[in-house]
Design an enzyme around this catalytic site. Structure first.
Site, short mmCIF file in Angstrom:
data_model
loop_
_atom_site.label_atom_id
_atom_site.label_comp_id
_atom_site.label_asym_id
_atom_site.label_seq_id
_atom_site.Cartn_x
_atom_site.Cartn_y
_atom_site.Cartn_z
CG HIS A 198 -2.26 -0.45 1.04
ND1 HIS A 198 -2.86 -1.14 1.86
CD2 HIS A 198 -3.00 -0.36 -0.36
CE1 HIS A 198 -4.15 -1.47 1.16
NE2 HIS A 198 -4.37 -0.81 0.17
CD GLU A 418 -2.70 -16.62 -10.01
OE1 GLU A 418 -2.89 -15.76 -8.91
OE2 GLU A 418 -3.71 -17.36 -10.23
CG ASP A 442 0.36 -14.77 -6.47
OD1 ASP A 442 1.30 -14.78 -5.98
OD2 ASP A 442 -0.82 -15.15 -6.54
CB CYS A 489 -5.27 -8.20 -13.05
SG CYS A 489 -5.08 -9.58 -12.75
#
Length: 558
Positions: A198, A418, A442, A489
């Site tokens: 974040h 992934e 990932d 994504c």
């Protein structure tokens, strides 16, 4: 503003330091260090009145939550969302109840009980891995704030800045980052953290140059630093040198259509995991949703939510995107994200165990009920829904999933890439599904055998790694060969410059958190398809992330 001519000095270690560049721009100025988090509170003395001691916890939690809510009211966008979420964590009755039980059952002081209860929650999230493990920092931030409130000391966090400064920290809690003033924070540097944290997301949203995972940062005694948020290089400078700011250049306006300058479409989508996320993405101008994480519906449930409960929850997220495309990811859970109703077996290495789609092979009825709920939510909301599965490694798995999706009445089925094997088999996988979407977080983790939560290996998870880019080219080539979409994504899509590389590699959509949407859309509009391919080729020809960044910067300035 013109840059200082002062020559960079060596750091305390005798050379410049490097980390993972997560927010572009350059700046230099005096250092302000963020205090280390509070240590473990003592477990003694035992309270004379355990019931009265336990009763202190709830008011403390409410006081912390109220302060965070007040900060949220003064913030906007992603910062406000994160502050509201952190406030909700502080007021979580489950945390308070667990701490109160520790006071009364073990005769612990309230501060120690809160610390232990929060660590239990943090350990569970860390074991979950992936996106959930990234919330551990949030829980520990709340823990430290509650402990400080109970001890009557100042809470940890960013000190009040009296002049523009370079902020240096071991790591920053999301709530601290959300409260930063870009007028006072020249740049942000942390020793821990990673490209998907974040801290990285908010630094980009605030326009603050930032570098994370700088090993040895806290050992430096530099009084002033030069920070390059494009290359990840940190250098000590003369403390008397003038303050320098050189914000990232680039267009600020976007017309809301994801396309290159010649009209070639690269759609710009949002990543969401809650109704609030969905609204934020819609407000930011997302053309749709490239990743809807459905785990929020399951995480606190002692039993599997009913089809109707799921349908209602999903519809609330889909509603802001009536008439627009939304890609829903089916439950990404399993042994590493334990859910009570799944009763997973213990595994020696759960990150490589029965997770994602793999759990549906043993429990197909759970997947079928979720697909039924998604189909109903699509009908209720009017969104154009597609569904994709996580942790797919083979063509056989992709075909099995697609068959179940279509049997549920959902027209478009896809899978996430992934696992490196899926990237190598992308063309064959696209032969049995309608689209693929790359989870770069990932995919990097599995490609480089580097835990994305571990700061010591964060550089390996840098999305500019040429090894990762070459896998992405395989996927882009497969999309072009089959005429089917292949999106990204992961947080790689949130970097405006890297977005140009991804477009040049043949990816057809980019999906990211709300704060990055407009900047990425604007960046895409600056180059043609042919130019994007040239930029991508420059990055592919390098051998390390720093060289890839430089090659792209040179190509753009040529």
């Amino acid at each position: 503003m013109s840059e200082s001519a002062a020559a960079p000095a060596e750091s305390a270690s005798g050379s410049s330091l490097t980390g993972v560049a997560v927010s572009p721009g350059r700046a230099s100025g005096p250092v302000v260090r963020v205090a280390e988090p509070l240590g473990e509170p003592a477990s003694t003395p035992a309270p004379d009145d355990p019931a009265a001691e336990a009763a202190r916890i709830e008011p403390a939690a409410q006081a912390v939550a109220a302060r965070l809510e007040a900060q949220a009211e003064a913030a906007t966008g992603e910062a406000a969302t994160i502050l509201v979420t952190t406030a909700a964590m502080a007021a979580d009755p489950a945390l308070a109840a667990q701490a109160q039980q520790l006071v009364t059952a073990r005769n612990l002081p309230a501060a120690r009980a809160v610390y232990q209860a929060a660590e239990g929650f943090a350990d569970a999230l860390a074991a979950a891995g992936g996106y959930m493990a990234e919330r551990v920092r949030d829980v520990r931030d709340v823990r430290d704030r509650l402990v400080a409130e109970l001890l009557g000391v100042a809470p940890p966090g960013v000190p009040e800045l009296t002049s523009p400064s370079v902020l240096v920290a071991r790591d920053l809690a999301p709530a601290d980052t959300a409260g930063l003033d870009p007028a006072k924070v020249l740049a942000l540097v942390t020793e821990e953290g990673g490209p998907t944290s974040h801290t990285a997301i908010l630094a980009r949203a605030l326009g603050i140059p930032a570098v994370v995972a700088v090993r040895g940062l806290l050992a430096s005694d530099a009084k002033a630093l030069s920070v390059d948020g494009d290359t990840g290089v940190i250098e000590a400078v003369d403390a008397s040198a003038p303050i320098v700011t050189a914000a990232a250049s680039g267009p600020a306006e976007w017309n809301g259509v994801g396309e290159l300058s010649d009209g070639h479409r690269v759609k710009v989508y949002g990543n969401v995991g809650s109704p609030a996320d969905a609204q934020a993405a819609a407000d930011a101008g997302a053309e749709g949703v490239g990743l809807f994480r459905t785990e929020f519906c399951y995480l606190d449930a002692p039993a599997e939510p009913t089809v109707e409960e799921q349908r209602k929850a999903y519809a609330a997220v889909l509603s802001p995107f009536r008439g627009k495309p939304v890609i829903v990811r089916t439950l990404d859970a399993g042994a590493d994200k334990p859910l009570a109703f799944l009763s997973p077996d213990d595994e020696p290495n759960p990150a490589l165990g029965v997770r994602g789609l793999r759990i549906a092979f043993d429990r197909p009825e759970v997947l079928d009920r979720q697909l039924e709920a998604i189909a109903g939510a699509a009908e209720d909301s009017g969104a154009e829904v597609s569904v994709m599965a996580p942790m797919v490694g083979t063509v056989e798995e992709a075909a099995w999933f697609a068959e179940r999706v279509r049997a549920a009445g959902i027209a478009r089925a896809g899978v996430m890439i992934e696992i490196p094997a899926a990237a190598v088999l992308a063309q064959e996988i696209l032969g049995v599904v309608d689209f693929v979407s790359v989870g770069t977080n990932d995919l990097a983790q599995y490609t480089f055998a580097a835990d994305r939560q571990l700061g010591a290996v964060a550089k390996l998870n840098d999305p500019w790694q040429p090894g990762l880019l070459r896998l992405l080219k395989l996927i882009g080539d497969a999309a072009e060969a089959t005429g089917k979409p292949a999106g990204v994504c992961g947080e790689a899509a949130a970097d405006p410059r890297l977005a140009l590389v991804l477009a040049g590699l043949g990816l057809t959509s980019l999906s990211m958190n709300a704060p990055a949407i407009r900047a990425v859309g604007a960046s895409l509009a600056t180059v043609s398809r042919e130019r994007a391919r040239e930029i991508a080729a420059a990055a592919l020809a390098t051998a390390d992330p720093a060289s890839a960044r430089k090659a792209v910067a040179d190509a753009l300035s040529a």
